[in-house]
Design a protein around this motif. Structure first.
Motif, mmCIF file in Angstrom:
data_model
loop_
_atom_site.group_PDB
_atom_site.id
_atom_site.type_symbol
_atom_site.label_atom_id
_atom_site.label_comp_id
_atom_site.label_asym_id
_atom_site.label_seq_id
_atom_site.Cartn_x
_atom_site.Cartn_y
_atom_site.Cartn_z
ATOM 1 N N GLU A 213 -20.819 -5.424 -1.418
ATOM 2 C CA GLU A 213 -19.844 -5.747 -0.150
ATOM 3 C C GLU A 213 -20.799 -6.196 0.672
ATOM 4 O OE1 GLU A 213 -15.923 -3.172 -1.473
ATOM 5 O OE2 GLU A 213 -17.990 -2.132 -0.890
ATOM 6 N N LYS B 77 -7.303 1.004 7.429
ATOM 7 C CA LYS B 77 -7.659 -0.839 6.147
ATOM 8 C C LYS B 77 -6.317 -1.273 6.923
ATOM 9 C CE LYS B 77 -8.120 1.665 3.016
ATOM 10 N NZ LYS B 77 -8.326 1.400 1.474
ATOM 11 N N TYR C 156 -15.748 1.204 -10.418
ATOM 12 C CA TYR C 156 -14.610 0.036 -9.992
ATOM 13 C C TYR C 156 -13.766 0.483 -11.718
ATOM 14 C CZ TYR C 156 -15.058 -1.421 -5.343
ATOM 15 O OH TYR C 156 -15.181 -0.491 -4.134
ATOM 16 N N GLU D 153 -7.319 2.871 -4.599
ATOM 17 C CA GLU D 153 -6.967 0.982 -4.568
ATOM 18 C C GLU D 153 -6.657 0.942 -6.756
ATOM 19 O OE1 GLU D 153 -5.086 -1.185 -3.712
ATOM 20 O OE2 GLU D 153 -6.914 -2.478 -2.594
ATOM 21 N N GLN E 94 -7.400 6.397 7.047
ATOM 22 C CA GLN E 94 -7.412 7.158 5.636
ATOM 23 C C GLN E 94 -8.790 8.125 5.325
ATOM 24 O OE1 GLN E 94 -8.103 5.135 2.271
ATOM 25 N NE2 GLN E 94 -6.276 4.471 1.787
ATOM 26 N N GLU E 95 -8.953 8.856 4.908
ATOM 27 C CA GLU E 95 -10.311 9.508 4.713
ATOM 28 C C GLU E 95 -11.163 9.135 4.672
ATOM 29 O OE1 GLU E 95 -9.727 12.531 2.248
ATOM 30 O OE2 GLU E 95 -11.676 12.451 1.974
ATOM 31 N N TYR E 96 -12.529 8.903 4.967
ATOM 32 C CA TYR E 96 -13.356 7.830 4.496
ATOM 33 C C TYR E 96 -14.733 9.252 3.445
ATOM 34 C CZ TYR E 96 -17.462 4.834 4.144
ATOM 35 O OH TYR E 96 -18.496 3.804 4.189
ATOM 36 N N VAL E 97 -13.868 8.621 2.656
ATOM 37 C CA VAL E 97 -14.460 9.868 0.969
ATOM 38 C C VAL E 97 -16.463 9.279 0.830
ATOM 39 C CG1 VAL E 97 -14.345 10.812 -1.355
ATOM 40 C CG2 VAL E 97 -12.236 9.581 -0.217
ATOM 41 N N PRO F 71 -7.605 9.554 -1.137
ATOM 42 C CA PRO F 71 -8.335 9.754 -0.024
ATOM 43 C C PRO F 71 -6.489 10.475 0.823
ATOM 44 C CG PRO F 71 -8.817 7.384 -0.278
ATOM 45 C CD PRO F 71 -7.681 8.140 -1.409
ATOM 46 N N ARG G 25 -18.338 4.673 -5.476
ATOM 47 C CA ARG G 25 -17.716 4.056 -5.611
ATOM 48 C C ARG G 25 -17.949 3.706 -6.983
ATOM 49 N NH1 ARG G 25 -18.387 -1.178 -3.141
ATOM 50 N NH2 ARG G 25 -20.408 -0.463 -2.679
ATOM 51 N N PHE H 146 -16.431 -5.484 4.320
ATOM 52 C CA PHE H 146 -16.806 -4.907 3.209
ATOM 53 C C PHE H 146 -16.218 -6.262 1.872
ATOM 54 C CE2 PHE H 146 -17.005 -0.100 3.711
ATOM 55 C CZ PHE H 146 -16.224 0.141 4.426
ATOM 56 N N ARG I 136 0.671 -1.490 -0.030
ATOM 57 C CA ARG I 136 -0.469 0.343 -0.233
ATOM 58 C C ARG I 136 1.273 1.389 -0.024
ATOM 59 N NH1 ARG I 136 -5.590 -0.614 1.098
ATOM 60 N NH2 ARG I 136 -6.015 -2.703 1.395
ATOM 61 N N ILE J 42 -11.399 5.563 7.594
ATOM 62 C CA ILE J 42 -12.087 4.047 7.596
ATOM 63 C C ILE J 42 -10.512 3.628 7.801
ATOM 64 C CG2 ILE J 42 -11.304 5.026 5.230
ATOM 65 C CD1 ILE J 42 -12.477 1.718 4.344
ATOM 66 N N ILE K 122 -13.793 6.452 -5.686
ATOM 67 C CA ILE K 122 -15.806 7.490 -4.969
ATOM 68 C C ILE K 122 -15.823 8.711 -6.149
ATOM 69 C CG2 ILE K 122 -16.188 7.944 -3.283
ATOM 70 C CD1 ILE K 122 -14.691 5.703 -1.702
#
Ligand code: AMP
Length: 355
Positions: A225, A155, A195, A305, A186-189, A139, A193, A249, A124, A153, A294
């Protein structure tokens, strides 16, 4: 001419005799085998234990042959059989996960794409260096919990399916978090979402030019999720917590989505930046990759990601998507991989798409 990847010494064979497209019998294998067949390649399914029966239900997605191993982690001991079959391995999410990133990178069998990408994507920290230095919005990350000024969040590194992720709506509720391993805050955005399924070809000409090749957008999905996607039925996270349930998730499926057309330039710009920077950092990504982000209400796409191989969301589009239909008819990601191998062979440029 583009960049030569570092092909294993045995890859010249692929130019001399028709290769076999091989992958693990899971994840997106049906469309990979279907794509191989449609483009005239032989295919080989690597399975664990008895031959999987579900392929009998899908004759067009069945591999021509199987190689059965006792455990997937035994695959390094079976490379001679793969090389005798003149195999090119197509990595997918489960392939790399089951074999392990290091073992996968070291397999002395030709692999579609640049295997150097795995080292950048599975860590990461390195992934953030890559994306941020490409100018991609991500984020915010908090090194110290005291810096937190909104929802976050937490992770864990390498967490599969978001297992054990922790959501906190502010700095106070973050105090309840008890770490059980290396993690990032991390900031929860807040937003929607997406992909986004891209394919980068270093050899194809025309289209949306990036580097020496072109970038194609073949589809888009959103992941279902569990249990977080059911949260709205309970009203709020607190309700879930009151019921003694921690939000998770864990991916259970995928749904197709399209983006407002006016936002396409933004996601193409993000895809192009990621590819351009990958060329500078490690010789470039080749083939499928997925940008996971997001879209906020300010219409800013924040990327949390990237998956640098075929993702399972592409299974929605075996006969094409709203986007791939505008590239070529009946174009799945699996078929696109086979087309790339065919073109590279015809042009004598396999060294740019196989490593
Ligand atoms: P990841 O392991 O980074 O793919 O994250 C798994 C899931 O967690 C994603 O599919 C999102 O639903 C959610 N998620 C990850 N990062 C964020 C973020 N910064 N803000 C909001 N949701 C996130």
């Amino acid at each position: 001419m583009g960049i030569e990847l570092s092909p294993p010494s045995n890859y010249q064979r692929l130019a001399d005799a028709p290769p076999t497209i091989a992958t693990l019998c899971s994840h997106s294998s049906l469309q990979i085998f279907h794509g191989a067949r449609t483009e005239g390649f032989q295919s080989l399914g690597i399975c664990q234990g008895p031959l999987p029966r579900f392929y009998e239900a899908f004759p067009l997605g069945r591999p021509d042959r199987f190689l059965s191993v006792d455990r997937y982690s035994d695959l390094p001991g079976r490379v001679d059989e793969l090389n005798r079959a003149n195999a090119i391995l197509v990595p997918h999410g489960s392939f790399v996960e089951y074999i392990g990133p290091e073992k996968f990178q070291a397999l002395p069998v030709p692999v579609f794409g640049n295997r150097a990408v795995i080292g950048w994507e599975s860590d990461r920290e390195k992934e953030r260096v890559w994306l941020e230095s490409a100018g991609v919005r991500m984020p915010e990350r908090f090194v110290d919990p005291s810096e937190v000024d909104g929802p976050v969040i937490v992770k864990y590194y390498g967490a599969k399916g978001g297992k054990g992720f922790f959501l906190a709506k502010n700095r106070e509720s973050l105090r309840e978090f008890r770490a059980t391993g290396p993690h990032v805050i991390q900031e929860y955005v807040l937003g929607t979402r997406y992909y986004v399924h891209f394919f980068y070809s270093p050899i194809s000409q025309g289209g949306y030019r990036v580097g020496h090749g072109s970038l194609e957008l073949l589809g888009m999905d959103r992941r279902d999720e569990a249990n977080i996607d059911e949260l709205y039925k309970l009203g709020a996270q607190e309700e879930l917590l009151k019921a003694g349930i921690r939000p998770t998730f864990v991916v259970t499926g995928n749904v197709p989505v399209v983006l407002r057309e006016s936002l396409l330039p933004q996601v193409f710009d993000v895809g192009a930046r990621i590819v351009t920077r990958s060329i500078e950092l490690f010789g470039g990504m080749v083939g499928p990759f997925c940008v996971e982000g997001i879209m906020t209400e300010e219409l800013v796409f924040k990327v949390f990601e990237i998956s640098s191989r075929i993702v399972a969301g592409t299974n929605l589009f075996i006969s094409g998507s709203s986007y791939s239909d505008l590239v070529r008819p009946d174009l799945s990601m699996g078929r696109r991989i086979a087309q790339e191998l065919k073109l590279a062979r015809e042009l004598g440029r396999l060294g740019e798409v196989v490593s």
